[in-house]
Enzyme design. Structure first.
Site, PDB file in Angstrom:
ATOM      1  N   SER A 100      61.593  46.782 -49.094  1.00  0.00           N
ATOM      2  CA  SER A 100      62.317  46.737 -47.815  1.00  0.00           C
ATOM      3  C   SER A 100      63.143  45.459 -47.625  1.00  0.00           C
ATOM      4  O   SER A 100      64.259  45.536 -47.102  1.00  0.00           O
ATOM      5  CB  SER A 100      61.343  46.935 -46.653  1.00  0.00           C
ATOM      6  N   THR A 130      53.702  49.850 -42.700  1.00  0.00           N
ATOM      7  CA  THR A 130      53.377  50.633 -43.894  1.00  0.00           C
ATOM      8  C   THR A 130      51.870  50.821 -44.010  1.00  0.00           C
ATOM      9  O   THR A 130      51.109  50.436 -43.111  1.00  0.00           O
ATOM     10  CB  THR A 130      54.018  50.002 -45.152  1.00  0.00           C
ATOM     11  N   LYS A 181      50.082  52.962 -40.320  1.00  0.00           N
ATOM     12  CA  LYS A 181      51.105  53.782 -39.654  1.00  0.00           C
ATOM     13  C   LYS A 181      50.567  54.513 -38.415  1.00  0.00           C
ATOM     14  O   LYS A 181      51.324  54.822 -37.502  1.00  0.00           O
ATOM     15  CB  LYS A 181      51.713  54.779 -40.636  1.00  0.00           C
ATOM     16  N   ASN A 235      56.615  54.298 -38.584  1.00  0.00           N
ATOM     17  CA  ASN A 235      56.872  53.296 -39.621  1.00  0.00           C
ATOM     18  C   ASN A 235      57.862  52.252 -39.132  1.00  0.00           C
ATOM     19  O   ASN A 235      58.223  51.356 -39.875  1.00  0.00           O
ATOM     20  CB  ASN A 235      57.379  53.957 -40.910  1.00  0.00           C
ATOM     21  N   GLY A 261      50.165  68.851 -51.747  1.00  0.00           N
ATOM     22  CA  GLY A 261      49.473  67.768 -51.058  1.00  0.00           C
ATOM     23  C   GLY A 261      49.294  68.078 -49.586  1.00  0.00           C
ATOM     24  O   GLY A 261      50.028  68.916 -49.020  1.00  0.00           O
ATOM     25  N   LEU A 292      58.382  62.927 -53.852  1.00  0.00           N
ATOM     26  CA  LEU A 292      58.502  61.780 -52.944  1.00  0.00           C
ATOM     27  C   LEU A 292      58.151  60.473 -53.641  1.00  0.00           C
ATOM     28  O   LEU A 292      58.388  59.388 -53.128  1.00  0.00           O
ATOM     29  CB  LEU A 292      57.641  62.000 -51.695  1.00  0.00           C
ATOM     30  N   GLY A 302      61.958  60.136 -54.869  1.00  0.00           N
ATOM     31  CA  GLY A 302      61.843  59.669 -53.487  1.00  0.00           C
ATOM     32  C   GLY A 302      62.614  58.387 -53.164  1.00  0.00           C
ATOM     33  O   GLY A 302      62.454  57.836 -52.082  1.00  0.00           O
TER      34      GLY A 302
END
Ligand code: NAP
Length: 290
Positions: free
Chosen positions: A22, A67, A71, A92, A131, A228, A251
């Site tokens: 980030s 994160t 969350k 987030n 998932g 992802l 992702g």
């Protein structure tokens, strides 16, 4: 960018935070747009989430990302929650308001922006979700909201898939999702071709030679596979999807767009495609991807 008395700070709350990409996204955007803003990671110890959110407020932070594993844990300490984040049950992104932080979920809008950019349209689609964890639940919620026709949630622990399907159906008010034990994939109807979202941890670095399902017959039923996972850039799931003639994506773009949408919320600016591309390059360089 010179740091001075006017510099605004945004940060990441999580644990661990050391591997985050980030800062590469946000500091590249701030630099390019001439915003006097810095973004830094904050490792928050267990049981200190309340202090972290209140402390971020007290220190005049403009916003935060949140994160794993916080969350959902931050929710009680927010002043307001955006309706989509409320449905998903996880935030987030925290955005400063006059009276406290407002929580958003930009992961799912990020995934949607990434899919649109890749020409993948969930509207009207029959979707398989591999998932039933936090992200799979959020994906099911997004797909229901975006008008996908149907979702089948395949999970190792079928009870979790059943719970997620029930919650999504209740919240969306549609008979949208159903659960299936992942080993029963053979009972998916013949002749259907699905969009498949891979939302498990399987295949993530360092166990890059694994996929939840290895059988080539399963991949014949997928026209587009969206993993992802972003490390490795080409997962085993993607290889299997492509080997069966489908299109496959990772992702990384979701990661990029969740960051860009958060940045836009903090600064009230709009990030154009050229700048998004620059942030994408910075992120890939930080990850040492070519
Ligand atoms: P989670 O809540 O821990 O859920 C993990 C899921 O993986 C569960 O459904 C679990 O099944 C399944 N699973 C784990 N090991 C398995 C195995 N050996 N065989 C079969 N299934 C297995 O994780 P999450 O937070 O939802 O995250 C899921 C994925 O999303 C991660 O890979 C993460 O990297 C990715 N992600 C990507 C982005 C992005 O920006 N691109 C953002 C967030 C997350 P059981 O229920 O049976 O345990």
């Amino acid at each position: 960018m010179e740091i001075n008395g006017y510099t605004r700070t945004c940060g990441l709350i999580g644990n661990p935070v050391e591997h985050t990409m980030s800062p590469a996204i946000h500091n590249t955007l701030a630099d390019a747009m001439g915003e006097n803003l810095v973004y830094v990671p904050f490792r928050v110890p267990e049981n200190s989430v309340k202090e972290a959110v209140e402390g971020a407020w007290a220190l005049n932070l403009l916003g935060c990302n949140v994160t794993v594993p916080y969350k959902s844990a931050v929710l009680p300490y927010l002043k307001e929650i955006d309706p989509l984040a409320e449905k998903i049950g996880a935030v987030n992104t925290l955005v400063r308001t006059d009276s406290g932080f407002r929580g958003y979920n930009t992961d799912m809008p990020g995934l949607y922006r990434a899919m649109c950019g890749d020409g993948v349209k969930p509207e009207g689609e029959k979707v398989l979700i591999l998932g039933a964890g936090g992200v799979a639940r959020a994906v099911a919620m997004l797909l229901a909201e975006k008008g996908a026709q149907k979702a089948i949630i395949l999970n190792r622990t079928v009870e979790k898939a059943e719970r997620v399907a029930e919650e999504v159906n209740t919240i969306s008010g549609r008979n949208f999702a159903e659960a299936m034990a992942v080993e029963n994939y053979g009972s998916l109807p013949e002749g259907e071709r699905y969009l498949c979202i891979q939302a498990t941890n399987v295949g993530m670095f360092p166990k890059t030679d694994e996929a939840v399902i290895e059988d080539a017959a399963f991949y014949q039923k997928i026209h587009t596979g969206y993993d992802l996972i972003f490390n490795p850039a080409k997962t085993r799931f993607m290889e299997l999807t492509e080997a069966a003639g489908g299109r496959a994506f990772n992702g990384l773009k979701m990661l990029l767009w969740q960051g860009i949408i958060a940045y836009e919320l903090w600064t009230g600016t709009k990030v154009g495609d050229d700048l998004a591309e620059r942030a994408y390059t910075a992120m890939r360089q930080a990850m040492k991807l070519s």
